[in-house]
Design a protein around this motif. Structure first.
Motif, mmCIF file in Angstrom:
data_model
loop_
_atom_site.group_PDB
_atom_site.id
_atom_site.type_symbol
_atom_site.label_atom_id
_atom_site.label_comp_id
_atom_site.label_asym_id
_atom_site.label_seq_id
_atom_site.Cartn_x
_atom_site.Cartn_y
_atom_site.Cartn_z
ATOM 1 N N GLN A 128 14.010 38.576 50.045
ATOM 2 C CA GLN A 128 13.634 37.563 51.019
ATOM 3 C C GLN A 128 14.877 37.158 51.808
ATOM 4 O O GLN A 128 15.831 36.609 51.258
ATOM 5 N N THR A 130 16.537 34.881 54.743
ATOM 6 C CA THR A 130 16.321 33.632 55.475
ATOM 7 C C THR A 130 17.488 33.386 56.416
ATOM 8 O O THR A 130 18.659 33.460 56.004
ATOM 9 N N ARG A 132 19.124 30.568 59.043
ATOM 10 C CA ARG A 132 19.099 29.153 59.387
ATOM 11 C C ARG A 132 20.090 28.876 60.522
ATOM 12 O O ARG A 132 21.148 29.505 60.606
ATOM 13 N N VAL A 138 15.280 26.410 59.270
ATOM 14 C CA VAL A 138 14.923 27.820 59.142
ATOM 15 C C VAL A 138 14.537 28.371 60.512
ATOM 16 O O VAL A 138 13.623 27.861 61.164
ATOM 17 N N GLN A 141 12.318 34.034 58.689
ATOM 18 C CA GLN A 141 12.304 34.598 57.339
ATOM 19 C C GLN A 141 11.762 36.021 57.415
ATOM 20 O O GLN A 141 10.768 36.282 58.098
ATOM 21 N N THR A 143 10.875 39.599 55.008
ATOM 22 C CA THR A 143 10.697 40.208 53.692
ATOM 23 C C THR A 143 11.038 41.689 53.799
ATOM 24 O O THR A 143 10.432 42.425 54.589
ATOM 25 N N GLN A 161 10.597 32.301 64.302
ATOM 26 C CA GLN A 161 9.375 32.575 63.568
ATOM 27 C C GLN A 161 8.162 32.619 64.491
ATOM 28 O O GLN A 161 7.195 33.365 64.237
#
Length: 223
Positions: A128, A130, A132, A138, A141, A143, A161
């Motif tokens: 994962q 992430t 920021r 955030v 994100q 995967t 996002q």
């Protein structure tokens, strides 16, 4: 009755070597050594002449000294050439990107995004990622599906996002994965631009805004 030559070179059928200026006062050149050697042979005791071994030993000593001096001069030239090569290496790396162990990078406004590598241990199936912003919010994100243990490439296209472009600035990258049932942070290396380079005793050091790395330790260069 023929006259006996006092010239040691003529007496043994050799022509005298050309005169040469000593590069340093008090130093002996090859011609000086030969003159001393032949003078020694001319004035030796006929009843106790110099042994061949002594003569060869003196010749070997001179050859050794001469060889060491030539070797020192060659090493000095080689050291100068290597130093010049290191300076050229350093200058050509400025502006390129290299992988540096870091968790923060600058996102530019050119749309290039961020690239890096995460070190994946055994037994991990997904990572994962992430990202920021400078305030800790955030931004994105991701995967990552893992194909096996070892270094794994990743990239962020610079989109938030919601699909909009993220503003330029500093972003923190963290990678987490389940290792033996525990959520564990993994080591990341980011592609950072080289802002300067310096020369150390052990080689060229590339300096970025987030850290430094020796050129010999660089595993990838981004143009």
């Amino acid at each position: 009755m023929s006259a006996i030559s006092t010239d040691p070179y003529s007496s043994i059928g050799l022509s005298p070597p050309p005169k040469e200026e000593s590069s340093r006062k008090g130093s002996l050149g090859q011609s000086d050594f030969l003159k001393l050697m032949t003078t020694q042979l001319m004035n030796q005791d006929p009843m106790a002449p110099m042994e061949n071994g002594e003569f060869l030993g003196q010749m070997a000593q001179f050859s050794t000294v001469s060889g060491i001096q030539s070797l020192q001069a060659s090493f000095e030239k080689l050291a100068t050439a290597l130093q010049t090569n290191r300076v050229l290496e350093a200058s050509t790396m400025v502006g390129k990107k290299v992988l540096v162990e870091a968790d923060r990078a600058e996102l530019g406004s050119d749309g290039a995004g961020l690239k890096g590598v995460v070190e994946v241990p055994e037994g991990v199936s997904t990572v994962q990622l992430t990202l920021r912003d400078a305030q800790g919010a955030v931004a994105r994100q991701l995967t990552l599906d893992v194909g096996g243990a070892g270094p794994m490439d990743f990239s962020w296209d610079g989109l938030l996002q919601d699909g909009t472009a993220a503003p330029a600035g500093s972003y923190t990258v963290s990678a987490m994965a389940l290792v033996n049932g525990q959520n564990t942070q993994l080591t990341t290396r980011l592609a950072l631009p080289v802002v300067s380079a310096s020369i150390a005793d052990d080689g060229v050091v590339l300096n970025t805004s987030k850290g430094s790395v020796r050129l010999a330790d660089v595993t990838r260069i981004f143009t």
